[in-house]
Scaffold this motif. Structure first.
Motif, PDB file in Angstrom:
ATOM      1  N   ILE A   1       0.825  -1.209   0.000  1.00  0.00           N
ATOM      2  CA  ILE A   1       0.000   0.000   0.000  1.00  0.00           C
ATOM      3  C   ILE A   1       0.862   1.263   0.000  1.00  0.00           C
ATOM      4  CG2 ILE A   1      -1.601   1.369   1.426  1.00  0.00           C
ATOM      5  CD1 ILE A   1      -2.956  -1.188   2.236  1.00  0.00           C
ATOM      6  N   PHE A   2       2.044   1.177   0.606  1.00  0.00           N
ATOM      7  CA  PHE A   2       2.887   2.360   0.761  1.00  0.00           C
ATOM      8  C   PHE A   2       3.814   2.617  -0.422  1.00  0.00           C
ATOM      9  CE2 PHE A   2       2.785   1.402   5.599  1.00  0.00           C
ATOM     10  CZ  PHE A   2       1.524   1.978   5.687  1.00  0.00           C
ATOM     11  N   ILE A   3       3.966   1.654  -1.307  1.00  0.00           N
ATOM     12  CA  ILE A   3       5.002   1.762  -2.342  1.00  0.00           C
ATOM     13  C   ILE A   3       4.753   2.922  -3.297  1.00  0.00           C
ATOM     14  CG2 ILE A   3       6.090   0.600  -4.305  1.00  0.00           C
ATOM     15  CD1 ILE A   3       6.942  -0.434  -1.543  1.00  0.00           C
ATOM     16  N   LEU A   4       3.534   3.085  -3.779  1.00  0.00           N
ATOM     17  CA  LEU A   4       3.248   4.145  -4.747  1.00  0.00           C
ATOM     18  C   LEU A   4       3.485   5.538  -4.157  1.00  0.00           C
ATOM     19  CD1 LEU A   4       2.316   4.813  -7.602  1.00  0.00           C
ATOM     20  CD2 LEU A   4      -0.050   4.799  -6.761  1.00  0.00           C
ATOM     21  N   PRO A   5       2.921   5.860  -2.971  1.00  0.00           N
ATOM     22  CA  PRO A   5       3.216   7.188  -2.417  1.00  0.00           C
ATOM     23  C   PRO A   5       4.678   7.366  -2.035  1.00  0.00           C
ATOM     24  CG  PRO A   5       1.969   5.872  -0.836  1.00  0.00           C
ATOM     25  CD  PRO A   5       1.929   5.141  -2.144  1.00  0.00           C
ATOM     26  N   LEU A   6       5.339   6.280  -1.627  1.00  0.00           N
ATOM     27  CA  LEU A   6       6.763   6.361  -1.292  1.00  0.00           C
ATOM     28  C   LEU A   6       7.581   6.693  -2.533  1.00  0.00           C
ATOM     29  CD1 LEU A   6       9.228   6.029   0.527  1.00  0.00           C
ATOM     30  CD2 LEU A   6       9.049   3.547   0.195  1.00  0.00           C
ATOM     31  N   LYS A   7       7.287   6.031  -3.628  1.00  0.00           N
ATOM     32  CA  LYS A   7       8.021   6.301  -4.876  1.00  0.00           C
ATOM     33  C   LYS A   7       7.818   7.743  -5.312  1.00  0.00           C
ATOM     34  CE  LYS A   7       8.866   4.506  -9.521  1.00  0.00           C
ATOM     35  NZ  LYS A   7       8.532   3.443 -10.506  1.00  0.00           N
ATOM     36  N   GLN A   8       6.581   8.240  -5.210  1.00  0.00           N
ATOM     37  CA  GLN A   8       6.330   9.624  -5.593  1.00  0.00           C
ATOM     38  C   GLN A   8       7.075  10.590  -4.685  1.00  0.00           C
ATOM     39  OE1 GLN A   8       4.550  10.667  -8.402  1.00  0.00           O
ATOM     40  NE2 GLN A   8       5.676  12.534  -7.805  1.00  0.00           N
ATOM     41  N   CYS A   9       7.134  10.266  -3.392  1.00  0.00           N
ATOM     42  CA  CYS A   9       7.896  11.082  -2.445  1.00  0.00           C
ATOM     43  C   CYS A   9       9.359  11.150  -2.846  1.00  0.00           C
ATOM     44  CB  CYS A   9       7.756  10.515  -1.034  1.00  0.00           C
ATOM     45  SG  CYS A   9       8.832  11.281   0.197  1.00  0.00           S
ATOM     46  N   LEU A  10       9.932  10.029  -3.220  1.00  0.00           N
ATOM     47  CA  LEU A  10      11.339   9.984  -3.613  1.00  0.00           C
ATOM     48  C   LEU A  10      11.593  10.789  -4.888  1.00  0.00           C
ATOM     49  CD1 LEU A  10      11.941   6.208  -2.869  1.00  0.00           C
ATOM     50  CD2 LEU A  10      12.896   8.129  -1.584  1.00  0.00           C
ATOM     51  N   ILE A  11      10.675  10.675  -5.835  1.00  0.00           N
ATOM     52  CA  ILE A  11      10.795  11.458  -7.074  1.00  0.00           C
ATOM     53  C   ILE A  11      10.745  12.950  -6.761  1.00  0.00           C
ATOM     54  CG2 ILE A  11       9.636  12.046  -9.243  1.00  0.00           C
ATOM     55  CD1 ILE A  11       8.736   9.085  -9.371  1.00  0.00           C
ATOM     56  N   ASP A  12       9.784  13.339  -5.903  1.00  0.00           N
ATOM     57  CA  ASP A  12       9.651  14.752  -5.529  1.00  0.00           C
ATOM     58  C   ASP A  12      10.894  15.254  -4.795  1.00  0.00           C
ATOM     59  OD1 ASP A  12       7.143  14.736  -6.652  1.00  0.00           O
ATOM     60  OD2 ASP A  12       6.073  14.533  -4.745  1.00  0.00           O
ATOM     61  N   CYS A  13      11.442  14.416  -3.923  1.00  0.00           N
ATOM     62  CA  CYS A  13      12.646  14.799  -3.180  1.00  0.00           C
ATOM     63  C   CYS A  13      13.819  15.028  -4.119  1.00  0.00           C
ATOM     64  CB  CYS A  13      12.999  13.710  -2.159  1.00  0.00           C
ATOM     65  SG  CYS A  13      11.943  13.686  -0.692  1.00  0.00           S
ATOM     66  N   CYS A  14      14.017  14.108  -5.048  1.00  0.00           N
ATOM     67  CA  CYS A  14      15.142  14.236  -5.977  1.00  0.00           C
ATOM     68  C   CYS A  14      14.958  15.437  -6.899  1.00  0.00           C
ATOM     69  CB  CYS A  14      15.291  12.954  -6.791  1.00  0.00           C
ATOM     70  SG  CYS A  14      15.932  11.553  -5.822  1.00  0.00           S
ATOM     71  N   THR A  15      13.732  15.688  -7.336  1.00  0.00           N
ATOM     72  CA  THR A  15      13.463  16.848  -8.185  1.00  0.00           C
ATOM     73  C   THR A  15      13.765  18.141  -7.441  1.00  0.00           C
ATOM     74  OG1 THR A  15      11.733  15.661  -9.395  1.00  0.00           O
ATOM     75  CG2 THR A  15      11.693  18.069  -9.498  1.00  0.00           C
ATOM     76  N   ALA A  16      13.328  18.222  -6.180  1.00  0.00           N
ATOM     77  CA  ALA A  16      13.574  19.423  -5.378  1.00  0.00           C
ATOM     78  C   ALA A  16      15.066  19.647  -5.166  1.00  0.00           C
ATOM     79  CB  ALA A  16      12.862  19.299  -4.036  1.00  0.00           C
ATOM     80  N   LEU A  17      15.817  18.575  -4.926  1.00  0.00           N
ATOM     81  CA  LEU A  17      17.262  18.691  -4.746  1.00  0.00           C
ATOM     82  C   LEU A  17      17.939  19.147  -6.036  1.00  0.00           C
ATOM     83  CD1 LEU A  17      17.809  15.445  -2.654  1.00  0.00           C
ATOM     84  CD2 LEU A  17      18.259  17.767  -1.834  1.00  0.00           C
ATOM     85  N   GLU A  18      17.555  18.546  -7.139  1.00  0.00           N
ATOM     86  CA  GLU A  18      18.166  18.902  -8.419  1.00  0.00           C
ATOM     87  C   GLU A  18      17.858  20.343  -8.799  1.00  0.00           C
ATOM     88  OE1 GLU A  18      16.571  15.823 -10.822  1.00  0.00           O
ATOM     89  OE2 GLU A  18      18.152  14.381 -10.319  1.00  0.00           O
TER      90      GLU A  18
END
Length: 236
Positions: A92-109
C-alpha cells in the motif's frame, strides 16, 4: 524553509495508513512518523555537508526521508549530492513512497544538488542476509546518514528474522534493536544515525550483547541521536 515535501507526505501518511486493518498493523509492527516528529528527528543530525548518502530502512510513505531532504534544501549551498536508499515491504505504501522519492530528488536537483534514489520493496532484515558479514564489518559500510522509525515487535524465536540475525552474530529480542544494529553495519566512519526507540532499548540482560557492541562502536550523543565513532568505551 521549504516545507511542502513533509506536509504533502504527511497527508499520504494519514490517508494510506488508515487503509491498513488492525491485524495488518500488528503484523507489521509499523507506526508511521507524523510530520512534527520527523522534523524534530532530522534536526538532531550534526553534519550535513558534501556528498550525502541516506538510508531509511523502514520508510513507510517517506515521512522521514522527506523531512531529511527539506533540511538539505534549507542549506543547499553546503550539499553537493544526495543518494537515498529506502526499504519498504507494505504494498500500500510503495506508490506514495516512490512519488515522495521522485519529488525529493526533483527538489534537490532544482537547487543544483545531484540526486538519485533506490527503492527496495523488501524486508530490511531479509535484505541484510545477503551481506552475511560479522557485526560492523567494514566491507559492508556505505551510508553517511541513517534515519529510522523501526518496527516495534518482539522477534519470534522460530521466525526467519531470528535465523538471519543469529547467523550474522546479532543477539537481540526485538526488531527495533535489530534494525538499529543492522543499520550500524551500513554506516561510514563518523556517520550518524537518528532513531526512535523505547527508553528500554538497551536495558537489562536481554540487551547485554547489543549494549556491549553498541557502546564499543558508537558514541551516544543525545536521545534519539547516535553518532558513529570507533572509539571504545572502557568498563563495558
Amino acid at each position: 524553509m521549504t516545507t511542502f515535501l513533509t506536509d504533502s507526505t504527511d497527508i499520504n501518511r494519514i490517508n494510506f495508513s488508515s487503509r491498513l486493518n488492525l491485524h495488518r498493523r500488528r503484523e507489521l509492527g509499523q507506526f508511521l512518523t507524523p510530520a512534527p516528529l520527523a522534523r524534530f528527528m532530522v534536526g538532531q543530525f550534526n553534519s550535513l555537508l558534501g556528498h550525502i548518502s541516506l538510508i531509511d530502512p523502514g520508510a513507510g510513505v517517506g515521512s522521514l526521508t522527506a523531512a531529511f531532504v527539506e533540511r538539505l534544501l534549507a542549506n543547499s549551498h553546503e550539499v553537493k549530492s544526495c543518494f537515498i536508499t529506502v526499504y519498504e515491504v507494505e504494498p500500500i505504501f510503495i506508490l506514495p513512497l516512490k512519488q515522495c522519492l521522485i519529488d525529493c530528488c526533483t527538489a534537490l536537483e532544482n537547487k543544483g544538488i545531484a540526486a538519485n534514489y533506490c527503492l527496495y520493496e523488501k524486508n530490511f532484515i531479509d535484505a541484510n542476509s545477503e551481506i552475511n558479514l560479522p557485526l560492523l564489518s567494514t566491507s559492508a559500510i556505505n551510508f553517511t546518514h541513517a534515519i529510522i522509525n523501526p518496527l516495534y515487535k518482539k522477534i519470534n524465536n522460530k521466525s526467519i528474522e531470528k535465523k538471519i540475525i543469529s547467523q550474522m552474530g546479532i543477539e537481540t529480542v526485538n526488531l527495533y534493536s535489530a534494525f538499529v544494529w543492522l543499520t550500524i553495519l551500513r554506516l561510514v566512519e563518523d556517520g550518524e544515525i537518528v532513531a526512535i526507540t523505547p527508553r528500554s532499548f538497551c536495558n537489562g540482560s536481554y540487551f547485554r550483547h547489543f549494549r556491549k557492541s553498541f557502546l564499543e562502536q558508537m558514541k551516544l550523543e543525545k536521545n534519539p541521536n547516535f553518532h558513529k565513532s570507533f572509539r571504545s568505551f572502557s568498563g563495558i
